[in-house]
Design a protein around this motif. Sequence first.
Motif, PDB file in Angstrom:
ATOM      1  N   HIS A  23       1.568  -2.851  -4.059  1.00 34.76           N
ATOM      2  CA  HIS A  23       0.293  -2.741  -4.780  1.00 34.76           C
ATOM      3  C   HIS A  23      -0.101  -4.084  -5.393  1.00 34.76           C
ATOM      4  N   GLN A  24       0.878  -4.830  -5.907  1.00 34.35           N
ATOM      5  CA  GLN A  24       0.599  -6.135  -6.524  1.00 34.35           C
ATOM      6  C   GLN A  24       0.048  -7.141  -5.518  1.00 34.35           C
ATOM      7  N   ILE A  25       0.392  -6.986  -4.243  1.00 39.13           N
ATOM      8  CA  ILE A  25      -0.120  -7.935  -3.241  1.00 39.13           C
ATOM      9  C   ILE A  25      -1.344  -7.377  -2.508  1.00 39.13           C
ATOM     10  N   GLY A  26      -1.896  -6.245  -2.996  1.00 38.58           N
ATOM     11  CA  GLY A  26      -3.147  -5.724  -2.464  1.00 38.58           C
ATOM     12  C   GLY A  26      -3.033  -4.652  -1.400  1.00 38.58           C
ATOM     13  N   ALA A  27      -1.837  -4.156  -1.135  1.00 36.60           N
ATOM     14  CA  ALA A  27      -1.668  -3.095  -0.135  1.00 36.60           C
ATOM     15  C   ALA A  27      -2.005  -1.735  -0.739  1.00 36.60           C
ATOM     16  N   GLN A  28      -2.388  -0.807   0.110  1.00 33.67           N
ATOM     17  CA  GLN A  28      -2.567   0.579  -0.298  1.00 33.67           C
ATOM     18  C   GLN A  28      -1.402   1.379   0.267  1.00 33.67           C
ATOM     19  N   THR A  29      -0.905   2.350  -0.511  1.00 33.68           N
ATOM     20  CA  THR A  29       0.177   3.201  -0.034  1.00 33.68           C
ATOM     21  C   THR A  29      -0.225   4.662  -0.179  1.00 33.68           C
ATOM     22  N   ARG A  30       0.355   5.483   0.673  1.00 36.83           N
ATOM     23  CA  ARG A  30       0.125   6.925   0.632  1.00 36.83           C
ATOM     24  C   ARG A  30       1.434   7.607   0.986  1.00 36.83           C
ATOM     25  N   GLU A  31       1.837   8.602   0.176  1.00 33.49           N
ATOM     26  CA  GLU A  31       3.061   9.337   0.466  1.00 33.49           C
ATOM     27  C   GLU A  31       2.825  10.257   1.657  1.00 33.49           C
ATOM     28  N   ILE A  32       3.762  10.213   2.620  1.00 30.18           N
ATOM     29  CA  ILE A  32       3.669  11.035   3.828  1.00 30.18           C
ATOM     30  C   ILE A  32       5.044  11.623   4.125  1.00 30.18           C
ATOM     31  N   SER A  33       5.089  12.595   5.016  1.00 34.30           N
ATOM     32  CA  SER A  33       6.341  13.157   5.511  1.00 34.30           C
ATOM     33  C   SER A  33       6.245  13.190   7.029  1.00 34.30           C
ATOM     34  N   ILE A  92       1.513  -8.421   4.667  1.00 37.51           N
ATOM     35  CA  ILE A  92       2.202  -7.320   3.987  1.00 37.51           C
ATOM     36  C   ILE A  92       3.540  -7.055   4.671  1.00 37.51           C
ATOM     37  N   ALA A  93       3.543  -7.059   6.003  1.00 41.91           N
ATOM     38  CA  ALA A  93       4.789  -6.839   6.758  1.00 41.91           C
ATOM     39  C   ALA A  93       5.806  -7.935   6.435  1.00 41.91           C
ATOM     40  N   TRP A  94       5.331  -9.171   6.263  1.00 44.23           N
ATOM     41  CA  TRP A  94       6.239 -10.265   5.913  1.00 44.23           C
ATOM     42  C   TRP A  94       6.928  -9.975   4.585  1.00 44.23           C
ATOM     43  N   HIS A  95       6.166  -9.505   3.591  1.00 44.60           N
ATOM     44  CA  HIS A  95       6.753  -9.205   2.279  1.00 44.60           C
ATOM     45  C   HIS A  95       7.776  -8.067   2.383  1.00 44.60           C
ATOM     46  N   ARG A 103      10.288   5.815   1.009  1.00 42.74           N
ATOM     47  CA  ARG A 103       9.733   5.797  -0.348  1.00 42.74           C
ATOM     48  C   ARG A 103      10.662   5.023  -1.274  1.00 42.74           C
ATOM     49  N   ASP A 104      10.064   4.091  -1.995  1.00 42.32           N
ATOM     50  CA  ASP A 104      10.813   3.239  -2.913  1.00 42.32           C
ATOM     51  C   ASP A 104       9.823   2.751  -3.958  1.00 42.32           C
ATOM     52  N   LYS A 105      10.004   3.164  -5.194  1.00 39.33           N
ATOM     53  CA  LYS A 105       9.052   2.814  -6.253  1.00 39.33           C
ATOM     54  C   LYS A 105       8.943   1.308  -6.450  1.00 39.33           C
ATOM     55  N   VAL A 106      10.055   0.598  -6.432  1.00 37.45           N
ATOM     56  CA  VAL A 106      10.037  -0.852  -6.648  1.00 37.45           C
ATOM     57  C   VAL A 106       9.242  -1.540  -5.543  1.00 37.45           C
ATOM     58  N   ILE A 107       9.511  -1.191  -4.295  1.00 34.59           N
ATOM     59  CA  ILE A 107       8.784  -1.797  -3.173  1.00 34.59           C
ATOM     60  C   ILE A 107       7.320  -1.368  -3.210  1.00 34.59           C
ATOM     61  N   GLY A 108       7.056  -0.102  -3.537  1.00 32.38           N
ATOM     62  CA  GLY A 108       5.672   0.379  -3.644  1.00 32.38           C
ATOM     63  C   GLY A 108       4.887  -0.398  -4.684  1.00 32.38           C
ATOM     64  N   ASP A 109       5.491  -0.658  -5.845  1.00 27.02           N
ATOM     65  CA  ASP A 109       4.832  -1.446  -6.892  1.00 27.02           C
ATOM     66  C   ASP A 109       4.556  -2.870  -6.414  1.00 27.02           C
ATOM     67  N   MET A 110       5.524  -3.474  -5.726  1.00 27.27           N
ATOM     68  CA  MET A 110       5.336  -4.817  -5.198  1.00 27.27           C
ATOM     69  C   MET A 110       4.184  -4.839  -4.196  1.00 27.27           C
ATOM     70  N   ARG A 156      12.161  -8.372   1.992  1.00 31.51           N
ATOM     71  CA  ARG A 156      13.028  -7.512   1.171  1.00 31.51           C
ATOM     72  C   ARG A 156      14.047  -6.785   2.037  1.00 31.51           C
ATOM     73  N   HIS A 157      14.081  -7.108   3.345  1.00 26.37           N
ATOM     74  CA  HIS A 157      15.021  -6.492   4.297  1.00 26.37           C
ATOM     75  C   HIS A 157      14.909  -4.973   4.277  1.00 26.37           C
ATOM     76  N   THR A 158      13.682  -4.504   4.161  1.00 23.61           N
ATOM     77  CA  THR A 158      13.393  -3.073   4.112  1.00 23.61           C
ATOM     78  C   THR A 158      13.074  -2.569   5.517  1.00 23.61           C
ATOM     79  N   PRO A 159      13.742  -1.515   5.986  1.00 24.33           N
ATOM     80  CA  PRO A 159      13.406  -0.965   7.303  1.00 24.33           C
ATOM     81  C   PRO A 159      11.918  -0.608   7.354  1.00 24.33           C
ATOM     82  N   CYS A 160      11.271  -0.952   8.465  1.00 20.56           N
ATOM     83  CA  CYS A 160       9.826  -0.781   8.572  1.00 20.56           C
ATOM     84  C   CYS A 160       9.427  -0.349   9.980  1.00 20.56           C
ATOM     85  N   GLN A 161       8.644   0.705  10.042  1.00 21.95           N
ATOM     86  CA  GLN A 161       8.041   1.168  11.299  1.00 21.95           C
ATOM     87  C   GLN A 161       6.700   0.465  11.408  1.00 21.95           C
TER      88      GLN A 161
END
Length: 166
Positions: free
Chosen positions: A119-129, A88-91, A110-117, A95-100
């Motif tokens: 989910h398609q590869i089997g990851a779970q996401t949760r909105e946090i602050s 998942i981190a590789w994907h 938060r990014d809807k396009v990346i979030g959808d991608m 996308r050159h997305t900053p990642c902790q």
Amino acid sequence: MDQPICQKIIRAGHWAQPHDTVELTYDARFLRRKVLMTTKGTRFLVDLEHATSLDHGDAFELETGALVEVVAAREDLLEVTGDGLARIAWHIGNRHTPCQIEAERLVIQRDKVIGDMLHQIGAQTREISERFVPEGGAYGHGRTHGHDHSATHNHHEHDHPHDHAH
């Protein structure tokens, strides 16, 4: 009264006690010239020679000698979990997305396009602050620059060779 000016950054671990702090989001921690306000209400002008990526724990050194610590502000993020976190981190990295990166989760903006991608590869996401403190660039201090793979990234120019055919 004129506001103090900062033309120097002191990196985390290379300074003593700060006089004040300033909370900045990840995006706001990339700047060259901007007026900021500390948590105690002091306004100061950042006037750096080049656009600079700041990390949580760095400090602005004002012309008065005062130090203002950079604190990562809370922001809206996505917590990413799932089997095969390295894949998942590789994907995300592709996308050159900053990642902790943490042992049990990844955190991204938060990014809807990346979030959808994800989910398609089997990851779970949760909105946090939370405070966002992603990994820096591979070649030292700083951040990676987004390559235009989605509508959320801006075009950029640079002088290092690389291939966009992922």
